[in-house]
Write a protein that holds these residues in place. Structure first.
Motif, PDB file in Angstrom:
ATOM      1  N   SER A  52       0.829  -1.204   0.000  1.00 28.89           N
ATOM      2  CA  SER A  52       0.000   0.000   0.000  1.00 28.89           C
ATOM      3  C   SER A  52       0.866   1.257   0.000  1.00 28.89           C
ATOM      4  N   TYR A  53       0.434   2.245  -0.776  1.00 32.34           N
ATOM      5  CA  TYR A  53       1.166   3.510  -0.886  1.00 32.34           C
ATOM      6  C   TYR A  53       0.254   4.669  -0.499  1.00 32.34           C
ATOM      7  N   THR A  96      -4.981   5.097   0.974  1.00 27.09           N
ATOM      8  CA  THR A  96      -3.812   4.413   0.423  1.00 27.09           C
ATOM      9  C   THR A  96      -4.224   3.686  -0.849  1.00 27.09           C
ATOM     10  N   VAL A  97      -3.238   3.368  -1.683  1.00 25.54           N
ATOM     11  CA  VAL A  97      -3.504   2.781  -2.996  1.00 25.54           C
ATOM     12  C   VAL A  97      -2.610   1.562  -3.217  1.00 25.54           C
ATOM     13  N   ARG A  98      -3.180   0.540  -3.804  1.00 24.87           N
ATOM     14  CA  ARG A  98      -2.419  -0.637  -4.239  1.00 24.87           C
ATOM     15  C   ARG A  98      -2.593  -0.801  -5.755  1.00 24.87           C
ATOM     16  N   ASP A 105      -0.331 -11.953  -0.516  1.00 33.30           N
ATOM     17  CA  ASP A 105      -1.379 -11.021  -0.119  1.00 33.30           C
ATOM     18  C   ASP A 105      -2.711 -11.746   0.089  1.00 33.30           C
ATOM     19  N   THR A 118     -13.880   1.178   7.028  1.00 36.94           N
ATOM     20  CA  THR A 118     -12.984   0.925   5.896  1.00 36.94           C
ATOM     21  C   THR A 118     -13.781   0.896   4.606  1.00 36.94           C
ATOM     22  N   LEU A 120     -13.078  -0.213   0.613  1.00 39.21           N
ATOM     23  CA  LEU A 120     -12.224  -0.794  -0.417  1.00 39.21           C
ATOM     24  C   LEU A 120     -12.896  -0.519  -1.756  1.00 39.21           C
ATOM     25  N   GLN A 181      -7.940   2.179  -0.825  1.00 37.21           N
ATOM     26  CA  GLN A 181      -8.488   1.979   0.513  1.00 37.21           C
ATOM     27  C   GLN A 181      -8.624   3.307   1.222  1.00 37.21           C
ATOM     28  N   HIS A 198       3.477   3.931   6.155  1.00 35.10           N
ATOM     29  CA  HIS A 198       3.347   3.680   4.716  1.00 35.10           C
ATOM     30  C   HIS A 198       4.467   4.356   3.924  1.00 35.10           C
TER      31      HIS A 198
END
Length: 214
Positions: A52-53, A96-98, A105, A118, A120, A181, A198
């Motif tokens: 996650s970024y 955050t982004v994946r 995972d 949360t 998604l 997310q 992160h």
């Protein structure tokens, strides 16, 4: 004056029903308007590693930026608070982004107690693979004991209240799996701690990616 959102379809959320078992959650398949799919995927940040970024370390285009703005809007926050009947007025927003999934995972987990809700949000054009489909689970030890399995296709959104038993996960998948997310967290301190974690993780991944390209 009611805030208008171009990409996010608030009606999708307003007409949905909360599922209480095994924990409060809602699944929306049309949370984003489909005509924006091409531009958002074009402007999605380039992510070359798993994990996650935070937004602060990513570069992305105008359409993705517009989506982020709408996800941070007071209108959406109020709609989510009303749906789950909780007060989010003073809660900070963490995004955050994946972009890529790895084989490891998807292991069964719950979200941390610093998070209240949360989201998604999936941004993949299509999904044929058997793995990578989120499962809402009844227990912490059986990935096959689920109430719903959700393919991560564009505009599909999963919202859930963070509880002690909010178990979720997915079968292994390796490859492009775009997911954003959003969390409403306890306070600024919790958000800043998550951001620092992160950022450090992103720097490590970037370094490792650089080594692998030599």
């Amino acid at each position: 004056m009611k805030e208008e959102l171009a990409i996010v379809n608030l009606n999708s959320l307003s007409r949905s029903q909360i599922q209480e078992e095994p924990f409060p959650h809602v699944v929306l398949t049309d949370f984003l308007r489909p005509e924006f799919a091409g531009n958002i995927n074009r402007d999605f940040p380039e992510i070359k590693s798993g994990g996650s970024y935070p937004l602060q370390v990513l570069k992305y285009g105008k359409a993705f930026e517009q989506l982020i703005g709408e996800l941070q809007s007071p209108a959406l926050k109020a709609a989510i608070a009303g749906k789950f009947k909780i007060d989010l007025d003073d809660r900070s927003t963490l995004i955050t982004v994946r972009g890529l999934a790895k084989e490891r995972d998807g292991q069964i987990h719950t979200d941390t107690k610093s998070k209240f809700v949360t989201m998604l949000l999936y941004l993949n054009p299509a999904w044929e693979a058997p793995g990578g489909r989120l499962r809402i689970l009844r227990s912490e030890n059986n990935l096959d004991d689920y109430v719903v399995e959700i393919p991560p296709t564009f505009g599909t959104c999963v919202l859930f209240k963070v509880t002690e038993n909010c178990w979720h996960g997915h079968k292994s998948f390796s490859g492009m799996r775009r997911v954003l997310q959003l969390n409403y967290v306890r306070d600024e301190a919790a958000m800043n701690w998550s951001l620092r974690r992160h950022r450090i993780s992103a720097r490590v991944k970037s370094m490792l990616q650089g080594f692998s390209n030599h």
